[in-house]
Design an enzyme around this catalytic site. Structure first.
Site, mmCIF file in Angstrom:
data_model
loop_
_atom_site.group_PDB
_atom_site.id
_atom_site.type_symbol
_atom_site.label_atom_id
_atom_site.label_comp_id
_atom_site.label_asym_id
_atom_site.label_seq_id
_atom_site.Cartn_x
_atom_site.Cartn_y
_atom_site.Cartn_z
ATOM 1 N NE ARG A 99 -3.751 -2.352 0.410
ATOM 2 C CZ ARG A 99 -3.492 -3.506 -0.219
ATOM 3 N NH1 ARG A 99 -2.493 -3.588 -1.086
ATOM 4 N NH2 ARG A 99 -4.238 -4.551 -0.014
ATOM 5 C CB SER A 104 -8.489 -2.647 5.375
ATOM 6 O OG SER A 104 -9.090 -3.900 5.158
ATOM 7 C CD GLU A 140 -5.220 -0.523 3.184
ATOM 8 O OE1 GLU A 140 -4.892 -1.500 3.907
ATOM 9 O OE2 GLU A 140 -5.930 -0.645 2.179
HETATM 10 C C1 LIG Z 1 -15.643 -1.285 0.536
HETATM 11 C C2 LIG Z 1 -14.172 -1.034 0.240
HETATM 12 C C3 LIG Z 1 -13.337 -2.117 0.014
HETATM 13 C C4 LIG Z 1 -11.977 -1.900 -0.256
HETATM 14 N N1 LIG Z 1 -11.175 -2.974 -0.499
HETATM 15 C C5 LIG Z 1 -9.874 -2.783 -0.852
HETATM 16 C C6 LIG Z 1 -9.024 -3.892 -1.174
HETATM 17 O O1 LIG Z 1 -9.431 -5.048 -1.172
HETATM 18 N N2 LIG Z 1 -7.731 -3.630 -1.505
HETATM 19 C C7 LIG Z 1 -7.230 -2.360 -1.545
HETATM 20 O O2 LIG Z 1 -6.047 -2.175 -1.874
HETATM 21 N N3 LIG Z 1 -8.009 -1.290 -1.221
HETATM 22 C C8 LIG Z 1 -9.301 -1.464 -0.880
HETATM 23 N N4 LIG Z 1 -10.091 -0.380 -0.563
HETATM 24 C C9 LIG Z 1 -9.491 0.974 -0.495
HETATM 25 C C10 LIG Z 1 -9.571 1.774 -1.822
HETATM 26 O O3 LIG Z 1 -10.606 1.296 -2.642
HETATM 27 C C11 LIG Z 1 -8.230 1.730 -2.584
HETATM 28 O O4 LIG Z 1 -7.167 2.247 -1.797
HETATM 29 C C12 LIG Z 1 -8.299 2.498 -3.911
HETATM 30 O O5 LIG Z 1 -7.203 2.125 -4.719
HETATM 31 C C13 LIG Z 1 -8.302 4.013 -3.721
HETATM 32 O O6 LIG Z 1 -8.567 4.599 -4.992
HETATM 33 P P1 LIG Z 1 -9.293 6.012 -5.113
HETATM 34 O O7 LIG Z 1 -9.354 6.371 -6.558
HETATM 35 O O8 LIG Z 1 -10.576 6.004 -4.397
HETATM 36 O O9 LIG Z 1 -8.225 6.962 -4.383
HETATM 37 P P2 LIG Z 1 -8.477 7.983 -3.180
HETATM 38 O O10 LIG Z 1 -9.036 7.238 -2.029
HETATM 39 O O11 LIG Z 1 -9.211 9.175 -3.647
HETATM 40 O O12 LIG Z 1 -6.974 8.422 -2.856
HETATM 41 C C14 LIG Z 1 -6.098 7.576 -2.169
HETATM 42 C C15 LIG Z 1 -4.699 8.207 -2.200
HETATM 43 O O13 LIG Z 1 -4.229 8.194 -3.539
HETATM 44 C C16 LIG Z 1 -3.882 9.504 -3.962
HETATM 45 N N5 LIG Z 1 -4.264 9.575 -5.377
HETATM 46 C C17 LIG Z 1 -5.419 9.168 -5.933
HETATM 47 N N6 LIG Z 1 -5.387 9.340 -7.268
HETATM 48 C C18 LIG Z 1 -4.179 9.886 -7.559
HETATM 49 C C19 LIG Z 1 -3.536 10.288 -8.762
HETATM 50 N N7 LIG Z 1 -4.130 10.173 -9.968
HETATM 51 N N8 LIG Z 1 -2.288 10.811 -8.676
HETATM 52 C C20 LIG Z 1 -1.658 10.921 -7.474
HETATM 53 N N9 LIG Z 1 -2.221 10.558 -6.318
HETATM 54 C C21 LIG Z 1 -3.458 10.035 -6.354
HETATM 55 C C22 LIG Z 1 -4.674 10.446 -3.079
HETATM 56 O O14 LIG Z 1 -4.016 11.705 -2.952
HETATM 57 C C23 LIG Z 1 -4.666 9.675 -1.763
HETATM 58 O O15 LIG Z 1 -3.436 9.902 -1.099
HETATM 59 C C24 LIG Z 1 -11.454 -0.576 -0.284
HETATM 60 C C25 LIG Z 1 -12.316 0.524 -0.056
HETATM 61 C C26 LIG Z 1 -13.663 0.301 0.204
HETATM 62 C C27 LIG Z 1 -14.576 1.487 0.418
#
Ligand SMILES: Cc1cc2nc3c(=O)[nH]c(=O)nc-3n(C[C@H](O)[C@H](O)[C@H](O)COP(=O)(O)OP(=O)(O)OC[C@H]3O[C@@H](n4cnc5c(N)ncnc54)[C@H](O)[C@@H]3O)c2cc1C
Length: 299
Positions: free
Chosen positions: A169, A219, A289
């Site tokens: 992560r 998580s 995380e």
């Molecule tokens: C129900 C649920 C289940 C989940 N299960 C998992 C799982 O199994 N495995 C897992 O790894 N995660 C899981 N997650 C967490 C989440 O979905 C992941 O971390 C996902 O990859 C975040 O993507 P996002 O686009 O929503 O980023 P955000 O949450 O908006 O951002 C996360 C971070 O990434 C940075 N960021 C985002 N996009 C960019 C970009 N283009 N350039 C630079 N920085 C950027 C942001 O600044 C922030 O620091 C889960 C979440 C939920 C709600």
């Protein structure tokens, strides 16, 4: 500053709760939805000249946004190269704004797999690349060939496979102010019906094991080496514990769910409690995380 060069509007006082999977967060003073590099170039000049604080937000599925809102510009990547989904010779080039679910659907239609671990992970490609998203079955780093980013101070960077330094992560290759624009992934050939069936099965398993019916960020803590964060939280006696509208889920207690009306302070208070109690009762330091949305400044 009310429009980007692409014509996309810059919103004022936009509630962050509308843009996070937690449904939590006060208003962002400004929120922009850049579509391409030219939009980001425009924003970087504004940030530097006007000394505006900023933060980058993907699909908001792993962040906690402050109740008091954000005193600057939120750069949302929801529209960033959101139409770039180009398959060629077992590879796919994907824009940052493409949702994981759309990538999985399009790949499986073509009988291309190997990214099974993104199934049920909400968010877009940029967020997945930043977070090294995945499960015990694999992480996105396993399939990445190349990442393109835009540094708000130094412009375009192409990160080749050999330079993509990752851990659980976490990534270590992006510039501090880097925005991921797109990535190239290597997919694996398979049989479309089998790949689709695996995706359906994986979503079924998640529904059984995780409280996906309630807003959350997934998580909250990383699993410490050789241990499960949920087990440590349960051992510390916190399963089901509640603060305001937020609760350690009974179903999976590494999830803090918003049961209705939770604020960021409720979630933050449970995060601090888990760290304190797990350290005291199990002797383990939990590491978040979840990402706290914080203002940054361009040099
Ligand atoms: C129900 C649920 C289940 C989940 N299960 C998992 C799982 O199994 N495995 C897992 O790894 N995660 C899981 N997650 C967490 C989440 O979905 C992941 O971390 C996902 O990859 C975040 O993507 P996002 O686009 O929503 O980023 P955000 O949450 O908006 O951002 C996360 C971070 O990434 C940075 N960021 C985002 N996009 C960019 C970009 N283009 N350039 C630079 N920085 C950027 C942001 O600044 C922030 O620091 C889960 C979440 C939920 C709600």
């Amino acid at each position: 500053m009310d429009h980007l060069p692409s014509g996309s509007s810059i919103l004022q006082n936009e509630p962050l709760a509308k843009h996070t999977s937690y449904r939590i967060g006060g208003p962002a003073q400004l929120m922009a939805f850049p579509q391409d590099e030219a939009d980001l170039q425009f924003l970087s000049a504004q940030l530097r000249n006007k000394k505006i604080p900023y933060a980058i937000l993907g699909n908001g599925s792993n962040v906690l946004a402050p109740d008091e809102g954000f005193p600057g510009l939120i750069i949302s990547t929801k529209e960033l190269y959101a139409n770039l989904l180009h398959f060629s010779g077992g590879y796919v080039e994907v824009g940052a704004g493409v949702l994981n679910a759309r990538l999985l659907r399009a790949s499986s239609e073509l009988g291309l797999g190997g990214i099974f671990f993104l199934s049920g992970v909400p968010g877009n490609l940029g967020g997945a690349v930043f977070m090294n998203a995945g499960t015990g079955l694999g992480w996105i780093q396993d399939r990445l060939e190349e990442v393109t980013s835009f540094s708000l101070s130094t412009g375009l960077h192409v990160h080749e496979k050999s330079s993509l330094r990752y851990a659980y992560r976490e990534q270590f290759f992006l510039p501090e102010d880097g925005v991921i624009l797109s990535a190239k992934l290597q997919l694996l050939s398979g049989d479309a019906p089998t790949i689709k069936a695996e995706l359906v099965e994986s979503v079924k398993k998640r529904k059984l094991a995780q409280p996906i019916e309630l807003p959350s960020c997934g998580s909250v803590f990383r699993n410490p080496p050789g241990k499960n964060a949920w087990q440590l939280i349960a051992d510390a006696g916190l399963r089901g514990h509640k603060e305001g509208g937020a609760r350690f889920s009974e179903k999976h207690c590494n999830f803090i769910v918003n049961e209705g009306g939770a604020c960021a302070a409720d979630v933050a208070s449970l995060v601090a409690m888990a760290k304190r109690e797990v350290k005291a009762k199990c002797g383990v330091e939990l590491q978040e995380e979840i990402v706290m949305l914080k203002p940054r400044y361009l040099e």
